[in-house]
Design an enzyme around this catalytic site. Structure first.
Site, PDB file in Angstrom:
ATOM      1  N   GLU A  39      43.663  44.238  33.879  1.00  9.35           N
ATOM      2  CA  GLU A  39      44.380  43.674  35.033  1.00  9.35           C
ATOM      3  C   GLU A  39      45.121  42.472  34.679  1.00  9.35           C
ATOM      4  OE1 GLU A  39      43.548  42.775  39.521  1.00  9.35           O
ATOM      5  OE2 GLU A  39      42.103  44.079  38.490  1.00  9.35           O
ATOM      6  N   ASP A  40      44.369  41.487  34.152  1.00 11.71           N
ATOM      7  CA  ASP A  40      44.934  40.074  33.837  1.00 11.71           C
ATOM      8  C   ASP A  40      45.258  39.798  32.455  1.00 11.71           C
ATOM      9  OD1 ASP A  40      44.109  39.843  36.419  1.00 11.71           O
ATOM     10  OD2 ASP A  40      42.168  38.939  36.198  1.00 11.71           O
TER      11      ASP A  40
END
Length: 706
Positions: free
Chosen positions: A77-78
């Site tokens: 996600e990051d």
């Protein structure tokens, strides 16, 4: 680098093999590198968060894949890492777990709520495939909540409310009671910091003030169990901050009133000792009638088992006692995580996992096109309050409090729900809206002709039943509306002197393309639902070229009256076969049929003639229609029974009856809703009643109800 915390974390991995620990060290190094340039809002290095989540997972003694997934849960996600890269480095299973934990890729949503609903749906789908996903997710949420001091108050409160609504109930549903209480208390402090502070101080003071009384009760219980020769552990059980607040709010109690109930827990060696301990305590203090619950014989859906009783202690103080075995205590605290934590309870853990898997599968079945609807259905399903009812074969079904016969039918099987027509509750016939009570024996009566009714949605309680009914109605309405739309368009084309088959295929294709629909069936559905006028569609089809023919116009549309949701019989005039009828397209309702002389449509027929369609009855056997009649009778004994018998003899059912007597009590006005097949059948029913001397007048009622 958080070196001390990492060293403590590595020391806690002693239950895993050296090879697995080496893989976990590799996952930590990968995560630390991926998050190297990131900081948390508090200013700490980002890696402290995955490390804390992995630490919680290790406390549950979960396997190496789950620990690695916890360390890597934010890298997709990051950071720029791909799922394939994770699969190559750490195995497909770890990659699947991390993917299930990641939010959706950069998709556009209409609102924050819609995005949250879709993220939640994705998490539940992954969770249904692998239970470890939700355990890691809950550990992630718990650490995020505990470290939110640097965040804005409104954002803190929003995340805390979402946790109270969704994640805390999931923890409870999975039997993670300890985590459930921690999440609730943390959220309460984030949403109402001042109230939480005041309540914490009050609870601390109360504990000190009542120490003597608590010690006296505790010693009394211990002594009684020892003298009975029962080996046990006894300890006090304090109410959580949030549950105290909820009780004060719901029951409008002061703090001192809530703290009047003291909780104690008795942990013994085995199940027989639980019941012996219960008998000993009932001999020590008098039990409160109706406050005993046996969750050992009938466990809660999340696997929880205990005996609960409320006793009247010293000075009339109510005392709550929970009695359970060590194994039950582990499951009560850790739920499905106990399967990993305590290898000695393999059987119980496996049973609990089967129950949890069944619940997760039911969530998968609840899916529909709308994420928000799915979100609502699941929220409905996440409640702790349950009733336990029995099937005719003695199987126990857990349902939410307030669940009805229809909920039970859908819990048994979707087809049973779709075709349920009646039920026997404790061997007696009962309506479908009957609410279930603990211990009810329920038998569903099905019929091949029965199908879900939109009214069911007003009283079903479970998300599963609501989802199945909505899906069926939506499908049926679209199919029926498509058929009706096709007939309406055909009738319109014929009235314009055009045979539908003579219209070239490219005209239909052009029509579909310009309307923005996928196919002609969708246009038919829109016509049937009243979203498009057949006259407009017909004229657009014919706009390209003249297709003259010598067929007669103004042909009436034939209906059975049994088409279901696409054709509705108006409630104001209740038309039946034989009545002269006319139809009107109403947006969202399809075709609504009225009698020609219905008073409620006179104005609309004169001002908007284009909205009205000629319709006629097509004969069909076996269908009954509701009709209202007024019968004036002399006020004599037994007259209602005579009238009812006459209606029954004419082959009609009575759906409803009400009575109004005049001021002098000489006459009574009986209002019936009866079922008849057609006008001739109604005439036969009326003739039968006219033979009764006490009947003075019979009128078919045409009210203004629409």
């Amino acid at each position: 680098m958080e070196e001390p915390a990492y060293r403590v974390f590595l020391d806690s991995l002693d239950y895993l093999s050296p090879e697995e620990v080496a893989q976990i060290e590799k996952a930590y190094a990968f995560s630390a590198k991926a998050h190297a340039h990131q900081k948390r809002m508090s200013g700490e290095a980002y890696i402290t968060h995955p490390l804390a989540v992995a630490g919680a997972v290790v406390e549950w003694r979960m396997d190496a894949d789950a620990v690695m997934a916890a360390l890597l849960h934010d890298v997709l996600e990051d950071t720029g890492t791909s799922k394939r890269e994770l699969a190559d480095l750490f195995g497909k299973e770890v990659a699947e777990l991390v993917d299930g934990l990641s939010k959706l890729d950069k998709m556009e949503f209409a609102s924050y709520q819609e995005a949250q609903a879709e993220n939640f749906r994705k998490m539940l789908m992954a969770m249904a495939r692998d239970l470890r996903v939700v355990l890691i997710k809950l550990a992630d949420r718990q650490h995020n909540l505990a470290t939110m001091s640097a965040m804005r108050q409104d954002k803190r409160a929003r995340i805390a409310r979402e946790t109270l609504e969704i994640y805390a109930p999931i923890a409870l549903r999975l039997g993670l009671n300890k985590l459930y209480r921690e999440l609730q208390d943390t959220c309460f402090r984030l949403i109402h910091p001042h109230r939480a502070e005041v309540l914490t101080k009050a609870m601390k003071a109360a504990r000190g003030n009542r120490k003597e009384l608590l010690s006296r009760i505790l010693d009394g219980i211990r002594d009684k169990l020892t003298s009975a020769g029962l080996k046990s552990e006894v300890f006090g059980r304090e109410k959580s901050l949030y549950s105290t607040f909820c009780k004060m709010k719901e029951k409008h109690l002061s703090f001192s009133q809530v703290l009047d109930i003291y909780g104690f827990r008795v942990v013994v060696e085995n199940v027989p000792t639980c019941y012996l301990a219960l008998g000993a305590l009932h001999a020590l203090y008098k039990p409160v009638p109706g406050k005993f619950k046996d969750y050992i014989a009938i466990p809660k859906a999340n696997g929880y088992q205990s005996l609960h009783t409320t006793l009247i202690g010293p000075y009339g103080t109510p005392v709550e006692v929970q009695i359970r075995t060590h194994e039950m205590h582990h499951v009560a605290q850790e739920g499905v995580a106990a399967h990993w934590l305590y290898k000695d309870i393999e059987d119980s853990g496996a049973d609990l996992q089967i129950k949890t898997h069944k619940w997760l599968q039911s969530l998968l079945e609840m899916q529909s096109g709308d994420s928000s609807e799915f979100f609502e259905n699941v929220k409905i399903d996440l409640f702790p309050d349950e009733v336990y009812v029995f099937t005719p074969k003695g199987k126990i079904m857990a349902l939410p409090r307030g669940a009805t016969v229809v909920d039970f039918a859908y819990a048994v099987h979707t087809d049973v729900g779709h075709h349920c027509s009646a039920a026997r509750v404790n061997h007696e016939l009962a309506p479908l809206r009957t609410e279930m009570r603990n211990g009810d024996l329920v038998e569903i009566i099905t019929s091949a002709q029965a199908s879900p009714n939109p009214v069911w949605l007003t009283y079903v309680k479970t998300g599963r039943a609501r989802s199945k009914i909505r899906h069926f109605l939506r499908t049926m309405q679209n199919e029926e509306s498509s058929r009706l739309g096709e007939r309406l368009l055909r009738q319109e084309l014929l009235s314009l002197g055009v045979v539908p088959i003579s219209i070239p295929a490219d005209a239909w294709d052009q029509m579909v393309k310009s309307s923005g629909q996928k196919n002609i069936e969708e246009i038919y559905t829109d016509i049937g639902l009243g979203k498009r006028l057949p006259s407009v569609v017909a004229r657009r089809l014919l706009a390209r070229e003249d297709m003259g023919t010598d067929l007669p116009g103004n042909m009436a549309l034939a209906i059975h009256g049994t088409e279901g949701m696409a054709i509705q019989l108006a409630r104001c005039c209740q038309p039946i076969p034989g009545d002269p009828i006319i139809g009107s397209i109403r947006k969202g309702s399809g075709l609504v049929i009225h009698t020609h002389d219905c008073p409620s449509i006179r104005k609309s027929r004169s001002t908007e003639p284009q909205k009205w369609i000629d319709v006629e009855w097509e004969p069909e056997e076996g269908k009954l229609f509701d009709i209202r009649i007024k019968v004036e009778v002399k006020n004599t004994r037994g007259v209602l029974a005579q009238v009812a018998a006459a209606i029954a003899e004419a082959g009609s059912n009575i759906e409803h009856v009400s009575m109004d007597a005049d001021s002098e009590h000489l006459f009574t006005l009986l209002r019936f809703t009866i079922q008849v097949a057609h006008r001739n059948h109604l005439a036969a029913v009326m003739r039968g009643m006219r033979h009764i001397p006490e009947v003075t007048r019979i009128v078919r009622e045409r009210g203004s109800e629409v």
